[in-house]
Design a protein around this motif. Structure first.
Motif, PDB file in Angstrom:
ATOM      1  N   ASN A  69       0.827  -1.205   0.000  1.00  0.00           N
ATOM      2  CA  ASN A  69       0.000   0.000   0.000  1.00  0.00           C
ATOM      3  C   ASN A  69       0.862   1.256   0.000  1.00  0.00           C
ATOM      4  OD1 ASN A  69      -2.356  -1.487   2.336  1.00  0.00           O
ATOM      5  ND2 ASN A  69      -2.517  -1.370   0.119  1.00  0.00           N
ATOM      6  N   GLY A  70       2.176   1.092   0.109  1.00  0.00           N
ATOM      7  CA  GLY A  70       3.092   2.228   0.077  1.00  0.00           C
ATOM      8  C   GLY A  70       3.538   2.734   1.442  1.00  0.00           C
ATOM      9  N   PHE A  71       3.188   2.004   2.512  1.00  0.00           N
ATOM     10  CA  PHE A  71       3.613   2.427   3.846  1.00  0.00           C
ATOM     11  C   PHE A  71       5.075   2.055   4.079  1.00  0.00           C
ATOM     12  CE2 PHE A  71      -1.043   1.955   4.351  1.00  0.00           C
ATOM     13  CZ  PHE A  71      -1.327   3.262   4.716  1.00  0.00           C
ATOM     14  N   THR A  72       5.759   2.835   4.911  1.00  0.00           N
ATOM     15  CA  THR A  72       7.192   2.659   5.154  1.00  0.00           C
ATOM     16  C   THR A  72       7.452   2.014   6.514  1.00  0.00           C
ATOM     17  OG1 THR A  72       7.452   4.793   6.265  1.00  0.00           O
ATOM     18  CG2 THR A  72       7.639   4.794   3.848  1.00  0.00           C
ATOM     19  N   ILE A  73       8.686   1.543   6.702  1.00  0.00           N
ATOM     20  CA  ILE A  73       9.086   0.962   7.990  1.00  0.00           C
ATOM     21  C   ILE A  73       8.906   1.999   9.094  1.00  0.00           C
ATOM     22  CG2 ILE A  73      11.046   0.073   9.329  1.00  0.00           C
ATOM     23  CD1 ILE A  73      12.047  -1.235   6.728  1.00  0.00           C
ATOM     24  N   GLU A  74       9.271   3.246   8.829  1.00  0.00           N
ATOM     25  CA  GLU A  74       9.110   4.304   9.837  1.00  0.00           C
ATOM     26  C   GLU A  74       7.646   4.459  10.246  1.00  0.00           C
ATOM     27  OE1 GLU A  74      11.509   5.766  11.623  1.00  0.00           O
ATOM     28  OE2 GLU A  74      12.726   4.355  10.482  1.00  0.00           O
ATOM     29  N   GLN A  75       6.731   4.297   9.297  1.00  0.00           N
ATOM     30  CA  GLN A  75       5.302   4.400   9.613  1.00  0.00           C
ATOM     31  C   GLN A  75       4.848   3.220  10.482  1.00  0.00           C
ATOM     32  OE1 GLN A  75       4.146   5.115   5.478  1.00  0.00           O
ATOM     33  NE2 GLN A  75       3.265   7.068   6.116  1.00  0.00           N
ATOM     34  N   PHE A  76       5.387   2.031  10.221  1.00  0.00           N
ATOM     35  CA  PHE A  76       5.095   0.885  11.089  1.00  0.00           C
ATOM     36  C   PHE A  76       5.566   1.183  12.507  1.00  0.00           C
ATOM     37  CE2 PHE A  76       4.681  -1.514   7.142  1.00  0.00           C
ATOM     38  CZ  PHE A  76       3.772  -2.503   7.452  1.00  0.00           C
ATOM     39  N   LYS A  77       6.785   1.736  12.616  1.00  0.00           N
ATOM     40  CA  LYS A  77       7.345   2.053  13.938  1.00  0.00           C
ATOM     41  C   LYS A  77       6.487   3.100  14.646  1.00  0.00           C
ATOM     42  CE  LYS A  77      12.136   0.769  13.086  1.00  0.00           C
ATOM     43  NZ  LYS A  77      13.531   1.255  13.045  1.00  0.00           N
ATOM     44  N   TYR A  78       5.982   4.056  13.899  1.00  0.00           N
ATOM     45  CA  TYR A  78       5.112   5.078  14.491  1.00  0.00           C
ATOM     46  C   TYR A  78       3.841   4.436  15.054  1.00  0.00           C
ATOM     47  CZ  TYR A  78       2.229   9.167  15.246  1.00  0.00           C
ATOM     48  OH  TYR A  78       1.418  10.107  15.836  1.00  0.00           O
ATOM     49  N   VAL A  79       3.216   3.551  14.265  1.00  0.00           N
ATOM     50  CA  VAL A  79       1.998   2.870  14.723  1.00  0.00           C
ATOM     51  C   VAL A  79       2.296   2.055  15.987  1.00  0.00           C
ATOM     52  CG1 VAL A  79       0.347   1.016  14.158  1.00  0.00           C
ATOM     53  CG2 VAL A  79       0.800   2.856  12.503  1.00  0.00           C
ATOM     54  N   ILE A  80       3.417   1.348  15.994  1.00  0.00           N
ATOM     55  CA  ILE A  80       3.797   0.570  17.179  1.00  0.00           C
ATOM     56  C   ILE A  80       3.974   1.499  18.374  1.00  0.00           C
ATOM     57  CG2 ILE A  80       5.653  -0.830  18.208  1.00  0.00           C
ATOM     58  CD1 ILE A  80       6.039  -1.968  15.243  1.00  0.00           C
ATOM     59  N   ASP A  81       4.679   2.611  18.176  1.00  0.00           N
ATOM     60  CA  ASP A  81       4.916   3.563  19.269  1.00  0.00           C
ATOM     61  C   ASP A  81       3.625   4.194  19.775  1.00  0.00           C
ATOM     62  OD1 ASP A  81       7.661   3.227  19.402  1.00  0.00           O
ATOM     63  OD2 ASP A  81       8.112   4.952  18.125  1.00  0.00           O
ATOM     64  N   VAL A  82       2.778   4.635  18.850  1.00  0.00           N
ATOM     65  CA  VAL A  82       1.567   5.357  19.268  1.00  0.00           C
ATOM     66  C   VAL A  82       0.601   4.413  19.990  1.00  0.00           C
ATOM     67  CG1 VAL A  82       0.068   5.200  17.200  1.00  0.00           C
ATOM     68  CG2 VAL A  82       0.044   7.267  18.583  1.00  0.00           C
ATOM     69  N   LYS A  83       0.467   3.186  19.488  1.00  0.00           N
ATOM     70  CA  LYS A  83      -0.435   2.249  20.147  1.00  0.00           C
ATOM     71  C   LYS A  83       0.165   1.723  21.459  1.00  0.00           C
ATOM     72  CE  LYS A  83      -3.860   2.104  19.048  1.00  0.00           C
ATOM     73  NZ  LYS A  83      -4.865   3.193  19.252  1.00  0.00           N
ATOM     74  N   ALA A  84       1.476   1.574  21.529  1.00  0.00           N
ATOM     75  CA  ALA A  84       2.114   1.178  22.791  1.00  0.00           C
ATOM     76  C   ALA A  84       1.910   2.279  23.828  1.00  0.00           C
ATOM     77  CB  ALA A  84       3.601   0.896  22.583  1.00  0.00           C
ATOM     78  N   ALA A  85       2.024   3.537  23.405  1.00  0.00           N
ATOM     79  CA  ALA A  85       1.810   4.660  24.326  1.00  0.00           C
ATOM     80  C   ALA A  85       0.377   4.650  24.857  1.00  0.00           C
ATOM     81  CB  ALA A  85       2.115   5.982  23.625  1.00  0.00           C
ATOM     82  N   HIS A  86      -0.580   4.271  24.010  1.00  0.00           N
ATOM     83  CA  HIS A  86      -1.983   4.241  24.414  1.00  0.00           C
ATOM     84  C   HIS A  86      -2.352   2.985  25.198  1.00  0.00           C
ATOM     85  CE1 HIS A  86      -3.167   7.014  20.790  1.00  0.00           C
ATOM     86  NE2 HIS A  86      -2.495   7.658  21.723  1.00  0.00           N
ATOM     87  N   TRP A  87      -1.755   1.842  24.857  1.00  0.00           N
ATOM     88  CA  TRP A  87      -2.247   0.553  25.337  1.00  0.00           C
ATOM     89  C   TRP A  87      -1.382  -0.169  26.359  1.00  0.00           C
ATOM     90  CZ3 TRP A  87      -3.919  -1.878  19.984  1.00  0.00           C
ATOM     91  CH2 TRP A  87      -5.083  -1.219  19.531  1.00  0.00           C
ATOM     92  N   MET A  88      -0.086   0.177  26.501  1.00  0.00           N
ATOM     93  CA  MET A  88       0.758  -0.538  27.465  1.00  0.00           C
ATOM     94  C   MET A  88       0.200  -0.349  28.871  1.00  0.00           C
ATOM     95  SD  MET A  88       3.344  -2.235  26.032  1.00  0.00           S
ATOM     96  CE  MET A  88       4.852  -2.299  26.969  1.00  0.00           C
ATOM     97  N   ASN A  89       0.333  -1.368  29.702  1.00  0.00           N
ATOM     98  CA  ASN A  89      -0.141  -1.335  31.093  1.00  0.00           C
ATOM     99  C   ASN A  89      -1.634  -1.061  31.184  1.00  0.00           C
ATOM    100  OD1 ASN A  89       2.610  -1.623  31.946  1.00  0.00           O
ATOM    101  ND2 ASN A  89       2.865   0.552  31.514  1.00  0.00           N
ATOM    102  N   ASP A  90      -2.387  -1.619  30.272  1.00  0.00           N
ATOM    103  CA  ASP A  90      -3.817  -1.373  30.150  1.00  0.00           C
ATOM    104  C   ASP A  90      -4.446  -2.700  29.698  1.00  0.00           C
ATOM    105  OD1 ASP A  90      -6.231  -0.405  28.275  1.00  0.00           O
ATOM    106  OD2 ASP A  90      -5.747   1.245  29.625  1.00  0.00           O
ATOM    107  N   GLU A  91      -5.757  -2.837  29.840  1.00  0.00           N
ATOM    108  CA  GLU A  91      -6.366  -4.085  29.356  1.00  0.00           C
ATOM    109  C   GLU A  91      -6.259  -4.216  27.838  1.00  0.00           C
ATOM    110  OE1 GLU A  91      -9.984  -1.339  29.168  1.00  0.00           O
ATOM    111  OE2 GLU A  91      -8.379  -1.654  30.626  1.00  0.00           O
ATOM    112  N   MET A  92      -5.966  -3.109  27.148  1.00  0.00           N
ATOM    113  CA  MET A  92      -5.797  -3.145  25.687  1.00  0.00           C
ATOM    114  C   MET A  92      -4.428  -3.684  25.268  1.00  0.00           C
ATOM    115  SD  MET A  92      -8.623  -2.122  24.333  1.00  0.00           S
ATOM    116  CE  MET A  92      -8.208  -1.636  22.644  1.00  0.00           C
ATOM    117  N   GLU A  93      -3.530  -3.881  26.229  1.00  0.00           N
ATOM    118  CA  GLU A  93      -2.164  -4.309  25.907  1.00  0.00           C
ATOM    119  C   GLU A  93      -2.131  -5.586  25.074  1.00  0.00           C
ATOM    120  OE1 GLU A  93       2.056  -5.268  28.176  1.00  0.00           O
ATOM    121  OE2 GLU A  93       0.548  -4.046  29.195  1.00  0.00           O
ATOM    122  N   LYS A  94      -3.130  -6.473  25.294  1.00  0.00           N
ATOM    123  CA  LYS A  94      -3.163  -7.723  24.535  1.00  0.00           C
ATOM    124  C   LYS A  94      -3.331  -7.500  23.032  1.00  0.00           C
ATOM    125  CE  LYS A  94      -8.083  -8.674  25.471  1.00  0.00           C
ATOM    126  NZ  LYS A  94      -8.436  -7.742  26.556  1.00  0.00           N
TER     127      LYS A  94
END
Length: 105
Positions: free
Chosen positions: A40-65
């Motif tokens: 779809n044209g997404f980059t490795i940096e964009q994957f890392k951003y998604v991982i970072d943003v969702k980890a910031a929102h979901w770590m230590n939370d019931e959403m962590e799974k």
């Protein structure tokens, strides 16, 4: 191809580093999802951003799974990419909610 293999390795390794999980780079579903997003044209940096943003929102939370390839790299990938951090700026040291809650705004 080799470039896709390198990308898959980089993305899954980063996900594991951020989340403390042990996802495999040879999982067929993970590979399919990452390749689909790369196509779809997404980059490795964009994957890392998604991982970072969702980890910031979901770590230590019931959403962590849900910090897993099927969720992060699926059909909501683009909407996750458009989310913003709840902290002032993305920072690898800010991983837990307590730290961001106690920040001096």
């Amino acid at each position: 191809n080799d470039q896709q293999s390198l990308a898959i390795n980089a993305i899954v390794t980063y996900l594991n580093e951020v989340t403390g999980k042990h996802y495999r780079t040879d999982n067929a579903t993970t590979i399919r999802l990452i390749i689909a997003r790369l196509n779809n044209g997404f980059t490795i940096e964009q994957f890392k951003y998604v991982i970072d943003v969702k980890a910031a929102h979901w770590m230590n939370d019931e959403m962590e799974k849900y910090l897993r390839p099927e969720t992060l790299f699926g059909n909501k990938f683009e909407s996750y990419l458009n989310e913003t951090f709840t902290t002032n700026k993305p920072n690898n040291t800010i991983r837990n909610a307590e730290e961001s809650i106690n920040r001096d705004w």
